[in-house]
Design a protein around this motif. Structure first.
Motif, PDB file in Angstrom:
ATOM      1  N   ASP A 197       2.813   6.097  -2.761  1.00 47.71           N
ATOM      2  CA  ASP A 197       3.932   7.040  -2.863  1.00 47.71           C
ATOM      3  C   ASP A 197       4.642   7.017  -4.209  1.00 47.71           C
ATOM      4  OD1 ASP A 197       3.341   7.639  -0.255  1.00 47.71           O
ATOM      5  OD2 ASP A 197       4.988   6.462   0.611  1.00 47.71           O
ATOM      6  N   GLY A 198       4.519   5.932  -4.952  1.00 49.76           N
ATOM      7  CA  GLY A 198       5.298   5.815  -6.181  1.00 49.76           C
ATOM      8  C   GLY A 198       4.744   6.632  -7.335  1.00 49.76           C
ATOM      9  N   ASP A 199       5.625   6.974  -8.288  1.00 48.82           N
ATOM     10  CA  ASP A 199       5.193   7.665  -9.502  1.00 48.82           C
ATOM     11  C   ASP A 199       4.394   6.714 -10.380  1.00 48.82           C
ATOM     12  OD1 ASP A 199       6.399   9.950  -8.720  1.00 48.82           O
ATOM     13  OD2 ASP A 199       8.098   9.817 -10.102  1.00 48.82           O
ATOM     14  N   ARG A 200       3.393   7.274 -11.062  1.00 47.39           N
ATOM     15  CA  ARG A 200       2.551   6.463 -11.922  1.00 47.39           C
ATOM     16  C   ARG A 200       2.438   7.173 -13.279  1.00 47.39           C
ATOM     17  NH1 ARG A 200       1.100   2.575  -8.473  1.00 47.39           N
ATOM     18  NH2 ARG A 200      -0.302   1.552  -9.926  1.00 47.39           N
ATOM     19  N   TRP A 201       1.426   6.820 -14.058  1.00 47.92           N
ATOM     20  CA  TRP A 201       1.316   7.351 -15.426  1.00 47.92           C
ATOM     21  C   TRP A 201       1.310   8.877 -15.444  1.00 47.92           C
ATOM     22  CZ3 TRP A 201      -2.855  10.251 -17.327  1.00 47.92           C
ATOM     23  CH2 TRP A 201      -2.829  10.521 -18.699  1.00 47.92           C
ATOM     24  N   PHE A 202       0.529   9.507 -14.588  1.00 45.40           N
ATOM     25  CA  PHE A 202       0.381  10.958 -14.627  1.00 45.40           C
ATOM     26  C   PHE A 202       1.708  11.655 -14.334  1.00 45.40           C
ATOM     27  CE2 PHE A 202      -0.641  15.139 -12.880  1.00 45.40           C
ATOM     28  CZ  PHE A 202      -1.591  15.597 -13.779  1.00 45.40           C
ATOM     29  N   GLN A 203       2.485  11.114 -13.388  1.00 41.53           N
ATOM     30  CA  GLN A 203       3.749  11.744 -13.022  1.00 41.53           C
ATOM     31  C   GLN A 203       4.741  11.699 -14.178  1.00 41.53           C
ATOM     32  OE1 GLN A 203       1.955   9.749 -10.751  1.00 41.53           O
ATOM     33  NE2 GLN A 203       1.301  11.730  -9.908  1.00 41.53           N
ATOM     34  N   GLN A 204       4.577  10.739 -15.084  1.00 43.84           N
ATOM     35  CA  GLN A 204       5.478  10.618 -16.226  1.00 43.84           C
ATOM     36  C   GLN A 204       4.971  11.365 -17.461  1.00 43.84           C
ATOM     37  OE1 GLN A 204       5.921   6.373 -16.687  1.00 43.84           O
ATOM     38  NE2 GLN A 204       6.475   6.097 -14.532  1.00 43.84           N
ATOM     39  N   LEU A 205       3.802  11.959 -17.340  1.00 44.17           N
ATOM     40  CA  LEU A 205       3.208  12.682 -18.468  1.00 44.17           C
ATOM     41  C   LEU A 205       3.977  13.971 -18.703  1.00 44.17           C
ATOM     42  CD1 LEU A 205       0.715  12.411 -20.370  1.00 44.17           C
ATOM     43  CD2 LEU A 205      -0.532  13.852 -18.743  1.00 44.17           C
ATOM     44  N   GLU A 206       4.433  14.178 -19.940  1.00 42.62           N
ATOM     45  CA  GLU A 206       5.250  15.343 -20.240  1.00 42.62           C
ATOM     46  C   GLU A 206       4.390  16.583 -20.427  1.00 42.62           C
ATOM     47  OE1 GLU A 206       7.709  14.459 -23.573  1.00 42.62           O
ATOM     48  OE2 GLU A 206       8.888  12.921 -22.513  1.00 42.62           O
ATOM     49  N   GLY A 207       5.007  17.741 -20.221  1.00 43.16           N
ATOM     50  CA  GLY A 207       4.340  19.014 -20.451  1.00 43.16           C
ATOM     51  C   GLY A 207       3.585  19.511 -19.230  1.00 43.16           C
ATOM     52  N   GLU A 208       2.982  20.694 -19.385  1.00 47.34           N
ATOM     53  CA  GLU A 208       2.201  21.273 -18.306  1.00 47.34           C
ATOM     54  C   GLU A 208       0.950  20.430 -18.074  1.00 47.34           C
ATOM     55  OE1 GLU A 208       3.116  23.866 -16.453  1.00 47.34           O
ATOM     56  OE2 GLU A 208       5.011  23.871 -17.568  1.00 47.34           O
ATOM     57  N   LYS A 209       0.569  20.290 -16.831  1.00 46.48           N
ATOM     58  CA  LYS A 209      -0.589  19.478 -16.488  1.00 46.48           C
ATOM     59  C   LYS A 209      -1.219  20.009 -15.206  1.00 46.48           C
ATOM     60  CE  LYS A 209       2.861  16.202 -14.826  1.00 46.48           C
ATOM     61  NZ  LYS A 209       3.538  14.927 -15.111  1.00 46.48           N
ATOM     62  N   ALA A 223      -8.260   7.062 -11.563  1.00 47.41           N
ATOM     63  CA  ALA A 223      -7.437   8.246 -11.280  1.00 47.41           C
ATOM     64  C   ALA A 223      -6.361   7.891 -10.257  1.00 47.41           C
ATOM     65  CB  ALA A 223      -8.307   9.391 -10.775  1.00 47.41           C
ATOM     66  N   SER A 224      -6.729   7.079  -9.268  1.00 49.72           N
ATOM     67  CA  SER A 224      -5.761   6.630  -8.276  1.00 49.72           C
ATOM     68  C   SER A 224      -4.691   5.754  -8.912  1.00 49.72           C
ATOM     69  CB  SER A 224      -6.489   5.867  -7.161  1.00 49.72           C
ATOM     70  OG  SER A 224      -5.571   5.306  -6.249  1.00 49.72           O
ATOM     71  N   ASP A 225      -5.104   4.757  -9.680  1.00 51.25           N
ATOM     72  CA  ASP A 225      -4.142   3.843 -10.316  1.00 51.25           C
ATOM     73  C   ASP A 225      -3.187   4.586 -11.244  1.00 51.25           C
ATOM     74  OD1 ASP A 225      -5.331   1.713  -9.011  1.00 51.25           O
ATOM     75  OD2 ASP A 225      -6.484   1.048 -10.749  1.00 51.25           O
ATOM     76  N   LEU A 226      -3.673   5.647 -11.872  1.00 50.45           N
ATOM     77  CA  LEU A 226      -2.865   6.411 -12.828  1.00 50.45           C
ATOM     78  C   LEU A 226      -2.099   7.554 -12.177  1.00 50.45           C
ATOM     79  CD1 LEU A 226      -5.481   6.596 -15.738  1.00 50.45           C
ATOM     80  CD2 LEU A 226      -3.425   5.173 -15.680  1.00 50.45           C
ATOM     81  N   GLY A 227      -2.355   7.806 -10.895  1.00 46.47           N
ATOM     82  CA  GLY A 227      -1.649   8.876 -10.192  1.00 46.47           C
ATOM     83  C   GLY A 227      -2.169  10.261 -10.488  1.00 46.47           C
ATOM     84  N   VAL A 228      -3.407  10.371 -10.960  1.00 51.89           N
ATOM     85  CA  VAL A 228      -3.975  11.696 -11.281  1.00 51.89           C
ATOM     86  C   VAL A 228      -4.333  12.404  -9.970  1.00 51.89           C
ATOM     87  CG1 VAL A 228      -5.829  12.911 -12.486  1.00 51.89           C
ATOM     88  CG2 VAL A 228      -4.866  10.809 -13.454  1.00 51.89           C
ATOM     89  N   PRO A 229      -3.899  13.660  -9.783  1.00 58.26           N
ATOM     90  CA  PRO A 229      -4.146  14.377  -8.520  1.00 58.26           C
ATOM     91  C   PRO A 229      -5.579  14.908  -8.442  1.00 58.26           C
ATOM     92  CG  PRO A 229      -2.969  15.799 -10.033  1.00 58.26           C
ATOM     93  CD  PRO A 229      -3.086  14.456 -10.718  1.00 58.26           C
ATOM     94  N   LEU A 230      -6.484  14.045  -8.096  1.00 56.08           N
ATOM     95  CA  LEU A 230      -7.904  14.357  -8.135  1.00 56.08           C
ATOM     96  C   LEU A 230      -8.502  14.204  -6.733  1.00 56.08           C
ATOM     97  CD1 LEU A 230     -10.294  13.236 -10.942  1.00 56.08           C
ATOM     98  CD2 LEU A 230     -10.913  12.667  -8.599  1.00 56.08           C
ATOM     99  N   THR A 231      -9.492  15.021  -6.423  1.00 57.50           N
ATOM    100  CA  THR A 231     -10.248  14.899  -5.183  1.00 57.50           C
ATOM    101  C   THR A 231     -11.724  14.763  -5.527  1.00 57.50           C
ATOM    102  OG1 THR A 231      -8.690  16.198  -3.861  1.00 57.50           O
ATOM    103  CG2 THR A 231     -10.953  16.073  -3.051  1.00 57.50           C
ATOM    104  N   LEU A 288       0.830  -1.202   0.000  1.00 65.92           N
ATOM    105  CA  LEU A 288       0.000   0.000   0.000  1.00 65.92           C
ATOM    106  C   LEU A 288       0.864   1.251   0.000  1.00 65.92           C
ATOM    107  CD1 LEU A 288      -2.744   1.403   0.148  1.00 65.92           C
ATOM    108  CD2 LEU A 288      -2.659   1.155   2.643  1.00 65.92           C
ATOM    109  N   THR A 289       1.930   1.258   0.789  1.00 65.90           N
ATOM    110  CA  THR A 289       2.833   2.419   0.825  1.00 65.90           C
ATOM    111  C   THR A 289       3.448   2.666  -0.547  1.00 65.90           C
ATOM    112  OG1 THR A 289       3.354   2.093   3.166  1.00 65.90           O
ATOM    113  CG2 THR A 289       4.940   3.344   1.851  1.00 65.90           C
ATOM    114  N   ALA A 290       3.908   1.601  -1.194  1.00 65.71           N
ATOM    115  CA  ALA A 290       4.489   1.755  -2.531  1.00 65.71           C
ATOM    116  C   ALA A 290       3.458   2.275  -3.515  1.00 65.71           C
ATOM    117  CB  ALA A 290       5.054   0.415  -3.005  1.00 65.71           C
ATOM    118  N   TYR A 291       2.217   1.787  -3.401  1.00 70.10           N
ATOM    119  CA  TYR A 291       1.142   2.236  -4.297  1.00 70.10           C
ATOM    120  C   TYR A 291       0.848   3.717  -4.092  1.00 70.10           C
ATOM    121  CZ  TYR A 291      -3.569   2.652  -6.267  1.00 70.10           C
ATOM    122  OH  TYR A 291      -4.672   3.058  -6.976  1.00 70.10           O
TER     123      TYR A 291
END
Length: 850
Positions: A91-103, A138-146, A86-89
């Motif tokens: 805290d780790g970088d996922r798809w969104f963190q690797q997305l290039e450009g402004e986001k 959104a969680s699995d992809l690392g999207v910063p959503l609330t 769970l900690t690795a899930y």
């Protein structure tokens, strides 16, 4: 005796088991097989009894059993490993963190319902399930959503079926602590409380519960607080439980209170203020008015600049293709609330106009929440390609003069969260064959990876689980508590099984299958190749027409001639769905086309190897390919409803009898190879696109990133760009009635044109107060139909000003090489031009040659 209050007493966990608290309070357990199995192993029978919820499990297990588990080194090691995963899930970088450009830095996602798990009944149907899947992906992809919603103390309702076949509702109260939710608190430990000023000197207060959905916080506002009067405490009593002012209060709390809850959450956690606001349907539309009020009050913007800023950062998703599905309130009721001081410094007259039906044929006495959502959301979409088309026609009157196909509503087709909906047995097979990867990488057509025998075996295993669950549910539903002998013959794992389950509004046509009872009976009872149907669904408590449909179907299913071959399973929810979708061979959907916006239940079934049998509506219209199931022909030429239903029911029976049955029962070595060929194709091809991971990536790249960019652009220079855009819009709207095309000349094309020739066009345009930079003069061209209308896929070429205006006329010119063959046509038009407009027709201002 009945308790006047219930609550959960949590046990004391030893240090070695302390991580269980964190594992239980993060709803990732609902789609993590390993975490789910960990809690189930503590007491499998109790786990099923308490509804498979870890927080409830910890409360029900008892201190002695927990102390025993603390001495079990193997179990303690499993707890430690799950906590590390769970900690690795988280805290780790996922798809969104690797997305290039402004986001985007932060997206706030508003929905009136969220379907995360069956033990958290804060959903009624597809809208809520979609919202829950959106958060999970959104969680699995690392999207910063609330996520932002309401906490309904009685959820939706529990359904039972009486001896007369009539639906009955009950509303068990929910304990948020017992569900694993936490109360949002200030630094001093006091609960955060949101307050809304209402007419009549009333105040609506709400506390905020937080559910951790993996990496995503879900904020749920709850009016059950001592600060409220009894009337106000009932605002969040149940989902869709009332109309009129009660519903309006819920939507004000969701929209206005939701923004305030997000502000409090950001202040407490240090998370940045959202730069994108996504409203899932119109229920949360008031969030835009609240944000306009903030911008006017705290940032000094005027009304028009605040509107521009809010529009730039708002995504609005419409889910309904029918006007009856839209919330509409009396205009006078809305006026009372706008005058109450709820929105500080907001011009009430202009604000109410954002939701009025001002078009010809509209009712200016009502306030329309979808209209509000579209006026406040610069980025708008439907939920399938067909639904996008329907939405552009349905709401085209908001953009008068704009061709329907250019109405600025796009589409992003829904998807489903594969880790939630794919059966554990099938997951195990896929992980062994393809590794622990996303379903969109699985090639099920590879018989070397998964043999026919293995695939058919897991399909039969899943069907066996459905049969067992159906027998259990039907036995439990019998009022006398006696288990008759026929229950043990209910359904048969060897028989072709068709599933049908969804909400029961009339347009979904629950009883179309009963159109010809004799023919259906013959299909169900064929001695050699029978069919069986498993059905679930709830009708809204106030919808007697839907309840009548359920009653008709239940009564038919209880006829001894077909009993055991057609079964209605009560209390359809996520828990039942997880058995129902994988356990069927075919998933049936027969709505009135085009009234199904998307219909994701068929996607969940497909990911489990189930073939679809559906009207070409929603997502099926888009992705049916002739190999992943069967399309029920639509009787578009029928002269009335009766004729249409007769024709479509007959087509349904024909498909079952002449295509499904032969294909399913044709065996080699006991295995239906041709059937499995379709199953393999379905799982491979739909696995590539029917997932909410694909959907959320689409939202990020096509809507969230542009919305965040627009938000940043308009905030530049202390909102100087927002003010400039507002000034531009006002200037253009004021001058547009005077803009005209004085003439269009073309040359360079002989009487018989050929590819490679060039079309030279010159347009004389009167701008009368506007500059050439304020507009785009466009050459629209392409193939034409028999009415000389340009095809939907026409192209646009921008013309350039040839020099300064002469006698008030500016000449725009351009040269177009001809690459399109066949019947060709073109026209010239003038539209506003500004870098912060999403669409050139966004303002509804278009001028063509007279």
């Amino acid at each position: 005796m009945k308790a006047i209050r219930t609550f959960t007493v949590r046990p004391v966990l030893s240090e070695s088991l302390a991580p269980l608290d964190r594992l239980a309070s993060n709803w990732r357990w609902s789609w993590s097989r390993a975490t789910h199995a960990l809690f189930a192993s503590m007491d499998p029978a109790l786990w099923e009894e308490i509804g498979a919820n870890p927080a409830r499990m910890l409360g029900a297990l008892g201190q002695d059993r927990l102390d025993e588990l603390a001495r079990d080194e193997g179990f303690v090691q499993r707890v430690r490993e799950e906590d590390e995963r769970l900690t690795a899930y988280l805290d780790g970088d996922r798809w969104f963190q690797q997305l290039e450009g402004e986001k985007p830095a932060h997206i706030a996602y508003f929905s009136p319902e969220f379907g995360v798990d069956g033990s958290l009944p804060q959903y009624s149907g597809g809208l809520g399930i979609l919202a829950g899947d959106h958060l999970k992906s959104a969680s699995d992809l690392g999207v910063p959503l609330t996520g932002v919603g309401l906490f309904y103390r009685a959820g939706y309702f529990r359904q039972s079926i009486g001896d007369d076949g009539w639906q009955r509702e009950s509303y068990p109260l929910l304990d948020p602590y017992g569900l694993g939710l936490t109360l949002l608190r200030d630094a001093d430990g006091s609960p955060v409380e949101i307050a809304l000023d209402l007419p009549g000197d009333r105040v609506l207060h709400a506390r905020v519960w937080v559910a951790d959905i993996g990496r995503i916080p879900l904020l749920l506002l709850d009016s059950e607080t001592p600060s409220n009067s009894d009337e106000m405490r009932r605002v969040t009593d149940r989902l869709y439980g009332g109309g009129g002012e009660h519903r309006l209060l819920q939507e004000l709390l969701l929209g206005v209170g939701g923004v305030r809850a997000v502000r409090a959450w950001c202040a407490i956690t240090g998370r940045p203020t959202p730069d994108v606001y996504h409203t899932n349907e119109g229920h949360a539309g008031f969030q835009g008015l609240e944000r306009m009020s903030e911008l006017i009050t705290h940032d000094g913007l005027d009304y028009d600049a605040a509107l521009a800023q809010v529009r730039a950062s708002t995504v609005f998703t419409t889910h309904t293709p029918v006007p009856a599905g839209i919330d509409r309130f009396p205009r006078d009721l809305i006026a009372d609330f706008l005058a109450s001081g709820l929105f500080q410094n907001l011009d009430a007259g202009r604000a109410i106009a954002l939701g009025l039906e001002t078009w010809e044929g509209g009712d200016q006495g009502v306030f329309n929440m979808a209209v509000l959502g579209l006026h406040l959301g610069q980025h708008a979409n439907g939920v399938s390609v067909l639904h996008g088309e329907v939405s552009r026609g349905m709401f085209g009157m908001l953009w008068p003069g704009v061709d329907t196909d250019e109405v600025p509503i796009t589409s992003i087709t829904n998807g489903v969260h594969a880790p939630t909906w794919v059966h554990p047995a099938l997951k195990a097979v896929s992980e062994q064959a393809f590794g622990d990867a996303h379903t969109d990488t699985h090639d099920w057509t590879d018989r070397e990876a998964v043999s026919d025998a293995e695939l058919w075996g897991v399909r039969q295993h899943m069907k066996g689980e459905l049969v067992a669950e159906a027998r259990r549910r039907v036995a439990a539903s019998l009022s006398n508590g006696h288990r008759p002998a026929w229950i043990d013959d209910l359904l048969d794992p060897e028989v072709l099984t068709i599933g049908f389950a969804r909400r029961v509004p009339t347009y979904k046509r629950l009883t179309l299958m009963l159109r010809d009872p004799e023919r259906l009976t013959k299909l169900l009872t064929d001695p050699e190749r029978p069919v069986q149907i498993v059905i679930g669904g709830k009708s809204h408590p106030a919808d007697d027409s839907g309840k009548i449909l359920i009653q008709q179907l239940v009564r038919f299913s209880r006829d001894p001639k077909v009993r055991g071959r057609i079964v209605f399973l009560p209390d359809y929810d996520i828990t039942l769905a997880k058995d129902l979708y994988p356990g069927c061979d075919v998933w049936l959907n027969n709505p009135l086309r085009p009234l199904e916006a998307c219909g994701t239940s068929g996607m969940k079934a497909a990911l489990n190897g189930v073939l679809n049998l559906s009207i070409l509506d929603g997502w099926w219209d888009e992705w049916y390919d002739g190999e992943n199931g069967w399309a029920i022909p639509t009787a578009d030429t029928a002269s009335n409803d009766e004729e249409r239903d007769d024709a479509e029911a007959s087509a349904l029976y024909d498909l079952i009898e002449h295509q499904l049955v032969p294909r399913f029962y044709e065996r080699e070595g006991g295995i239906p190879l041709r059937w499995l060929q379709m199953v393999r194709h379905t799982m491979t091809e739909l696995g590539k696109k029917a997932t909410s991971d694909r959907m959320v990536r689409d939202y990020v790249q096509r809507l969230y990133v542009p919305a965040a960019a627009h938000d940043v652009a308009l905030r530049a220079g202390d909102f100087a760009e927002a003010r400039a855009l507002a000034t531009f819009v006002a200037r253009v709207k004021d001058a547009w009635s005077r803009v005209s095309i004085a003439g269009v000349d073309s040359s360079g094309i002989p009487s018989q044109a050929q590819a490679g020739d060039s079309l030279e066009v010159s347009a004389a345009v009167r701008l009368d107060g506007l500059s050439p930079d304020d507009v785009a003069v466009e050459l629209a061209y392409g193939r034409t139909d028999e009415d000389d209308r340009l095809a939907r896929d026409h192209s646009v070429h921008r013309l350039s000003p040839a020099g300064p205006a002469v006698d008030g006329v500016t000449t725009f010119t351009g040269t177009l090489p001809l690459a399109v063959t066949g019947t060709f046509g073109y026209t010239v038009r003038v539209v506003p031009s500004h870098p912060q407009l999403v669409s050139p027709v966004e303002l509804g201002l278009v001028t063509y040659p007279s």
